[in-house]
Motif scaffolding. Sequence first.
Motif, PDB file in Angstrom:
ATOM      1  N   VAL A 164      -5.530 -11.809   6.870  1.00 15.25           N
ATOM      2  CA  VAL A 164      -6.185 -10.874   5.952  1.00 15.25           C
ATOM      3  C   VAL A 164      -5.289 -10.762   4.725  1.00 15.25           C
ATOM      4  N   VAL A 165      -5.778 -11.246   3.602  1.00 19.32           N
ATOM      5  CA  VAL A 165      -4.962 -11.343   2.386  1.00 19.32           C
ATOM      6  C   VAL A 165      -5.065 -10.053   1.589  1.00 19.32           C
ATOM      7  N   LEU A 166      -3.899  -9.506   1.206  1.00 20.98           N
ATOM      8  CA  LEU A 166      -3.825  -8.260   0.445  1.00 20.98           C
ATOM      9  C   LEU A 166      -2.939  -8.472  -0.772  1.00 20.98           C
ATOM     10  N   MET A 167      -3.277  -7.839  -1.881  1.00 25.63           N
ATOM     11  CA  MET A 167      -2.455  -7.932  -3.081  1.00 25.63           C
ATOM     12  C   MET A 167      -1.909  -6.558  -3.431  1.00 25.63           C
ATOM     13  N   GLY A 168      -0.606  -6.511  -3.758  1.00 25.53           N
ATOM     14  CA  GLY A 168       0.025  -5.251  -4.106  1.00 25.53           C
ATOM     15  C   GLY A 168       0.797  -5.350  -5.407  1.00 25.53           C
ATOM     16  N   ASP A 169       1.186  -4.194  -5.933  1.00 28.28           N
ATOM     17  CA  ASP A 169       1.929  -4.123  -7.186  1.00 28.28           C
ATOM     18  C   ASP A 169       3.426  -4.061  -6.927  1.00 28.28           C
ATOM     19  N   ILE A 170       4.182  -4.603  -7.874  1.00 25.56           N
ATOM     20  CA  ILE A 170       5.635  -4.456  -7.864  1.00 25.56           C
ATOM     21  C   ILE A 170       5.961  -3.256  -8.741  1.00 25.56           C
ATOM     22  N   VAL A 202       0.084 -11.158   3.733  1.00 22.35           N
ATOM     23  CA  VAL A 202      -0.972 -11.559   4.663  1.00 22.35           C
ATOM     24  C   VAL A 202      -0.810 -10.756   5.948  1.00 22.35           C
ATOM     25  N   ALA A 203      -1.787  -9.904   6.219  1.00 21.96           N
ATOM     26  CA  ALA A 203      -1.782  -9.111   7.449  1.00 21.96           C
ATOM     27  C   ALA A 203      -2.451  -9.904   8.567  1.00 21.96           C
ATOM     28  N   ASN A 204      -2.245  -9.451   9.799  1.00 25.91           N
ATOM     29  CA  ASN A 204      -2.788 -10.145  10.969  1.00 25.91           C
ATOM     30  C   ASN A 204      -3.971  -9.394  11.567  1.00 25.91           C
ATOM     31  N   ASP A 232      -9.134   1.052   6.520  1.00 27.65           N
ATOM     32  CA  ASP A 232      -8.851   1.426   5.127  1.00 27.65           C
ATOM     33  C   ASP A 232      -8.618   0.205   4.236  1.00 27.65           C
ATOM     34  N   ASP A 233      -9.069  -0.975   4.701  1.00 32.20           N
ATOM     35  CA  ASP A 233      -8.942  -2.221   3.925  1.00 32.20           C
ATOM     36  C   ASP A 233      -7.504  -2.541   3.542  1.00 32.20           C
ATOM     37  N   GLY A 234      -6.610  -2.230   4.440  1.00 29.23           N
ATOM     38  CA  GLY A 234      -5.216  -2.613   4.237  1.00 29.23           C
ATOM     39  C   GLY A 234      -4.390  -1.637   3.436  1.00 29.23           C
ATOM     40  N   ALA A 235      -4.935  -0.478   3.082  1.00 27.80           N
ATOM     41  CA  ALA A 235      -4.192   0.472   2.246  1.00 27.80           C
ATOM     42  C   ALA A 235      -2.911   0.930   2.926  1.00 27.80           C
ATOM     43  N   THR A 236      -2.990   1.240   4.196  1.00 28.81           N
ATOM     44  CA  THR A 236      -1.798   1.698   4.919  1.00 28.81           C
ATOM     45  C   THR A 236      -0.759   0.585   5.013  1.00 28.81           C
TER      46      THR A 236
END
Length: 686
Positions: free
Chosen positions: A253-259, A298-300, A305-309
């Motif tokens: 599960v691909v997630l994008m975050g900010d630096i 990449v989560a497993n 919450d669509d990866g927010a946590t």
Amino acid sequence: MPDLLLELFSEEIPARMQARAAADLKARVTDGLVEAGLTYAGAVAHSTPRRLALSVQGLLADSPTVREDRKGPRVDAPEKALEGFLRATGLTRDQLEIRDDKKGQVYFATLEKPGRPAAEIVAEVVEQVVRHFPWPKSMRWGAGSLRWVRPLHSILCILTDDAGAETVDLEIDGLRAGDVTAGHRFMAPSHFSVTGFDDYEAKLKRAKVILSAEERADHIWVEAHNMAFAQGLEVVEDKALLAEVAGLVEWPVVLMGDIGAAFLDLPPEVLQTSMKEHQKFFSVRNPKTGQIEKFVTVANRETADDGATILAGNHKVLAARLSDAKFFWENDLRTVREIGLEGMAAGLETVTFHSKLGSQADRIKRISTLAREIAPLVGAKPDLAAEAARVVKADLQSEMVDEFPELQGIMGRYYAEAAGHDDGVPEACEEHYKPLGPGDDVPTGPVSVTVALADKIDMLTGFWAIDEKPTGSKDPFALRRAALGVIRLMLENAVRAHLSEVFVKGYAGADADDLLAFFHDRLKVHLRDEGIRHDVIDACIGMPGNDDLVLLVKRAEALATFLETDDGENLTQGFKRANNILTDEERKDGVEYSFGPDAKLAEAAEEKALFGALDAAEARIAPALAAEDFAAAMSAMADLRQPIDAFFEAVVVNAENQILRRNRLNLLHRIREICLKVADLRRIEG
């Protein structure tokens, strides 16, 4: 013809071991089956973090019956010989057959090995493979004796044909094979049975497991690329990281975050390295600025919450990691601004390079001195080259490189710029290590090339001086790589230099001739990859100026092209014929026929024509060689092909008249002498 499905289900397998393990499973099982008489149509292996799977299609249902005729002793041989033969075959005397042989009548035994069902053979092969699997590291658990990379939970082993699926009767250390597996650890942990590979793969996907590592990697890359593209950004490609991450998840599960904004002013290489090494994150770059602005993780598992946590936790950990990197960066910049890059490098006095070659600081002094000598050959300013040499390894003392050794050189460039160095010095800090391998780029800046050459030549002459040369497959100091680096630096930048003279200016005590021979061996490897035969290179190594690599390769390329022509091939044969006759006759007579032949003694028209052709060729070859126009020199040499061929067809060299014989042998010497000015054709094979 049944199909085999095998799955070995365990705790998480380290990502770095998965691809090799899948290949080993396929090779060992299929080899075992074939050795036992079971051929197959095809096989494919897969790996996920929790399982190794193998599908073998089109197996024979049974191994074939094998009959063997084994020859025994003669009928009149001693009784003990017959008894030994009977013990070896397991037969009785009345089961033997007497046949006529070249040496009389002999006993023959007909041995029959009946075929066996595929299930029986599969059980034996799988057990042997599992018990002796070549994991780099393995463990035991519980009270059993079985070793596996992580605790093995279950074995799925079935044979499927038109009649349905059959579970193979197999038990290993208390684990009995079945037709059952489990899905994703968190999202679909329930067990389910399967009837064959297609059913297995489809049910796994419904249970949130993508079996194919390649499919998982493709999914990760496409999703990450699309997310970045939607924001006008791009993912920094990293195939090794992609393969590793694909081995960490069964359902990516691909997630994008900010630096965090506080870290955006860090060098992009620092951000990328820190995120890759510590978090296994992909870097997301702004193509307009080159700055790393976001990350992809990449989560497993899927979450409500669509990866927010997950992202919140990642942001927290990443901020801590990048805070360390920011601290190192700011401390290093403060040091550089206070004492300069040479001041930072002063700490290398206490860092040993090699017990017999001194400290890193000692080595830097040698490189600086050598760089001054090499600079004019490359077109660099000696003072600038020496300045660069004094600071190129200063970043080895930085806190950033201490934390991330792979950033050495890269950080040196940043620190050199911060310290006010320019005119190619910062670039030399980064590029002087290059090229690191056959596919690595070669520096082109004069200062970078100079320091890169000085660095590698100091290493080579130093280890040659203390007799620490590569032996066989052992090369602990990567001296073969260093030599190849020098070769590529000189060839790709057209650096004209006599290496023997440069070696003498390196570390004292190195055997320049032996080191040059080592370079010639490395050059053969390099040019072989370019399509030039080793004997062609040998023919050019035997010529003057063989320590000028640019000249040597220029000659070798021209010779290789020449030998591909009919004239080149035929002239070589004519030359060898002349050389062989001359060598044999000189050995017999105990003299050297090296005196100039007299054209007045020529009798046949072909002999007279050869004299004229040699004069014409020599007149063209000399100026061509002086101008290093080897193509022209070899073209002139090619004109000798027809006159030499005609001479040998019409003239007997070993004439009865000794005056004619000596003159003709001297003529052969002239052929050899003229041809050897261009290349040592004696070394050409065939």
